[in-house]
Enzyme design. Structure first.
Site, PDB file in Angstrom:
ATOM      1  N   LYS A   1      -5.894  -0.494  -2.022  1.00  0.00           N
ATOM      2  CA  LYS A   1      -6.268  -0.725  -0.619  1.00  0.00           C
ATOM      3  C   LYS A   1      -5.043  -1.029   0.242  1.00  0.00           C
ATOM      4  CE  LYS A   1      -9.102  -4.195  -1.334  1.00  0.00           C
ATOM      5  NZ  LYS A   1      -8.986  -4.336  -2.800  1.00  0.00           N
TER       6      LYS A   1
ATOM      7  N   ARG B   1     -15.636  -9.202   2.291  1.00  0.00           N
ATOM      8  CA  ARG B   1     -15.785  -9.244   0.837  1.00  0.00           C
ATOM      9  C   ARG B   1     -17.169  -9.713   0.419  1.00  0.00           C
ATOM     10  NH1 ARG B   1     -10.005  -9.461  -0.540  1.00  0.00           N
ATOM     11  NH2 ARG B   1      -9.661  -9.623  -2.754  1.00  0.00           N
TER      12      ARG B   1
ATOM     13  N   ARG C   1       1.828  -5.172 -11.929  1.00  0.00           N
ATOM     14  CA  ARG C   1       2.195  -5.135 -10.504  1.00  0.00           C
ATOM     15  C   ARG C   1       3.267  -6.164 -10.139  1.00  0.00           C
ATOM     16  NH1 ARG C   1      -2.374  -5.464  -5.846  1.00  0.00           N
ATOM     17  NH2 ARG C   1      -2.743  -7.576  -6.595  1.00  0.00           N
TER      18      ARG C   1
ATOM     19  N   ARG D   1       2.323 -11.714  -8.406  1.00  0.00           N
ATOM     20  CA  ARG D   1       1.391 -12.637  -7.757  1.00  0.00           C
ATOM     21  C   ARG D   1       0.809 -13.588  -8.792  1.00  0.00           C
ATOM     22  NH1 ARG D   1      -2.579  -9.144  -3.991  1.00  0.00           N
ATOM     23  NH2 ARG D   1      -3.973 -10.687  -4.884  1.00  0.00           N
TER      24      ARG D   1
ATOM     25  N   ARG E   1     -11.370 -11.965 -10.750  1.00  0.00           N
ATOM     26  CA  ARG E   1     -11.427 -11.271  -9.450  1.00  0.00           C
ATOM     27  C   ARG E   1     -12.305 -10.020  -9.547  1.00  0.00           C
ATOM     28  NH1 ARG E   1      -5.461 -10.441  -9.022  1.00  0.00           N
ATOM     29  NH2 ARG E   1      -5.820  -9.250  -7.121  1.00  0.00           N
TER      30      ARG E   1
HETATM   31  P1  AMP Z   1      -6.181  -9.750  -2.046  1.00  0.00           P
HETATM   32  O1  AMP Z   1      -4.740  -9.733  -1.674  1.00  0.00           O
HETATM   33  O2  AMP Z   1      -7.032  -8.968  -1.078  1.00  0.00           O
HETATM   34  O3  AMP Z   1      -6.425  -9.366  -3.482  1.00  0.00           O
HETATM   35  O4  AMP Z   1      -6.681 -11.278  -1.891  1.00  0.00           O
HETATM   36  C1  AMP Z   1      -6.117 -12.306  -2.677  1.00  0.00           C
HETATM   37  C2  AMP Z   1      -7.018 -13.523  -2.657  1.00  0.00           C
HETATM   38  O5  AMP Z   1      -7.162 -14.005  -1.319  1.00  0.00           O
HETATM   39  C3  AMP Z   1      -8.452 -13.274  -3.123  1.00  0.00           C
HETATM   40  O6  AMP Z   1      -8.583 -13.306  -4.542  1.00  0.00           O
HETATM   41  C4  AMP Z   1      -9.188 -14.422  -2.445  1.00  0.00           C
HETATM   42  O7  AMP Z   1      -8.955 -15.653  -3.105  1.00  0.00           O
HETATM   43  C5  AMP Z   1      -8.492 -14.489  -1.095  1.00  0.00           C
HETATM   44  N1  AMP Z   1      -9.158 -13.583  -0.125  1.00  0.00           N
HETATM   45  C6  AMP Z   1      -8.653 -12.460   0.445  1.00  0.00           C
HETATM   46  N2  AMP Z   1      -9.534 -11.892   1.279  1.00  0.00           N
HETATM   47  C7  AMP Z   1     -10.646 -12.681   1.240  1.00  0.00           C
HETATM   48  C8  AMP Z   1     -11.921 -12.617   1.859  1.00  0.00           C
HETATM   49  N3  AMP Z   1     -12.257 -11.624   2.699  1.00  0.00           N
HETATM   50  N4  AMP Z   1     -12.807 -13.600   1.585  1.00  0.00           N
HETATM   51  C9  AMP Z   1     -12.493 -14.621   0.767  1.00  0.00           C
HETATM   52  N5  AMP Z   1     -11.329 -14.719   0.119  1.00  0.00           N
HETATM   53  C10 AMP Z   1     -10.389 -13.768   0.348  1.00  0.00           C
END
Ligand code: AMP
Length: 215
Positions: A13, A88, A127, A160, A171
Site C-alpha cells: 500500500k 481500518r 523489510r 520497524r 497484525r
Molecule cells: P501501518 O504502517 O499502516 O502498517 O500501521 C502501523 C500501525 O499503526 C498499525 O499496526 C496500528 O497500530 C497503527 N495504525 C495505523 N493506521 C491505523 C488505523 N487506521 N487505525 C488504527 N491504528 C492504525
C-alpha cells in the site's frame, strides 16, 4: 480524485500510494506514517499510539479518526488524496464517509491489493524502511545499494519494531477480523476494485494507473 488503498500489511500500500500520489498529483495520507512520526517526535499523539502499535493492535478509533480528519483539512488534500492504512474498520470508514459528505464530497474508488499470507509474512520479515523518507527495501528482493542506507535520500534504514514474526501474525489477524469486512462495505457502495498485488512494484503500478485512468 479521492481514493483509499486497502490491503493487508505488506501488500504494498505505502509503495503504491506514494507512486500514485506523485503520478496523479494527490496528497498521500498514510496513517501509519503519521503515527510513527508522532512517536519519533514524542508528542502526546505518539505517546497514545505507541503501545498499541508495538503490540500490532489498532490505535483507538477516537484518536485515529481525529488525526485523519485534521490531516484532511490541510491545503494539499483539498483537491484530492490517496489514503493508505485508513480506514481500518467500519467505524473509521463511516466517519470518513460522513466527514466527506458534510462537504458534499465522496470517495471515488477503493482499491484493495490482494497478496497471499505466505508472501506477506515473507515481505514483512525482510523489510527495512528509511527512517527519513519511509522508502521500503527488502533484504533479499530489493536491497539498498549501500547496506543500511537509503538509495533515495541517504537516510538510515531500520526494521520497524512491529515487523517481528509475532507482531506480523497479530497484525494479519487484526486485518482479517477488523479491516477485511470493509471490502463488503465498499463493494456495496459500488466503489471496490480488487487488484493482484503479487507481481513486481512496476507491474502493479501500471495496473493501478490503467484502472484509475479508465474510470
Ligand atoms: P501501518 O504502517 O499502516 O502498517 O500501521 C502501523 C500501525 O499503526 C498499525 O499496526 C496500528 O497500530 C497503527 N495504525 C495505523 N493506521 C491505523 C488505523 N487506521 N487505525 C488504527 N491504528 C492504525
Amino acid at each position: 480524485m479521492r481514493l483509499v488503498l486497502l490491503g493487508p500489511p505488506g501488500a504494498g500500500k505505502g509503495t503504491q500510494a506514494a507512486a500514485l500520489a506523485a503520478e496523479l498529483g494527490l496528497a498521500h495520507i498514510a496513517s501509519g506514517d503519521l503515527f510513527r512520526e508522532a512517536v519519533e517526535r514524542g508528542t502526546e499523539l505518539g505517546l497514545q499510539a505507541k503501545s498499541h502499535m508495538e503490540q500490532g493492535k489498532l490505535v483507538p478509533n477516537d484518536i485515529t479518526i481525529r488525526m485523519i480528519l485534521e490531516r484532511l483539512q490541510a491545503a494539499d488534500a483539498r483537491d484530492g488524496f490517496i489514503m493508505d492504512g485508513f480506514p481500518r474498520n467500519l467505524e473509521q470508514a463511516q466517519a470518513l464517509d460522513e466527514a466527506l459528505s458534510q462537504k458534499g464530497l465522496a470517495l471515488d474508488k477503493v482499491v484493495c491489493l490482494q497478496v497471499s499470507t505466505e508472501e506477506l509474512v515473507r515481505r514483512l520479515g525482510g523489510r527495512w524502511v528509511c527512517r527519513r523518507c519511509q522508502a521500503p527495501y527488502h533484504m533479499v528482493n530489493n536491497p539498498p545499494r549501500v547496506a543500511g542506507k537509503c538509495d533515495r535520500c541517504g537516510g538510515e534504514l531500520y526494521q520497524r519494531p512491529d515487523d517481528t514474526e509475532e507482531t506480523i501474525r497479530k497484525r494479519l489477524d487484526v486485518y482479517l477480523a477488523e479491516t477485511a469486512p470493509l471490502l463488503n462495505y465498499y463493494r456495496g457502495q459500488g466503489k471496490l476494485v480488487e487488484v493482484n498485488g503479487t507481481p513486481g512494484v512496476e507491474a502493479v503500478s501500471r495496473e493501478l494507473l490503467s484502472i484509475l485512468k479508465r474510470r
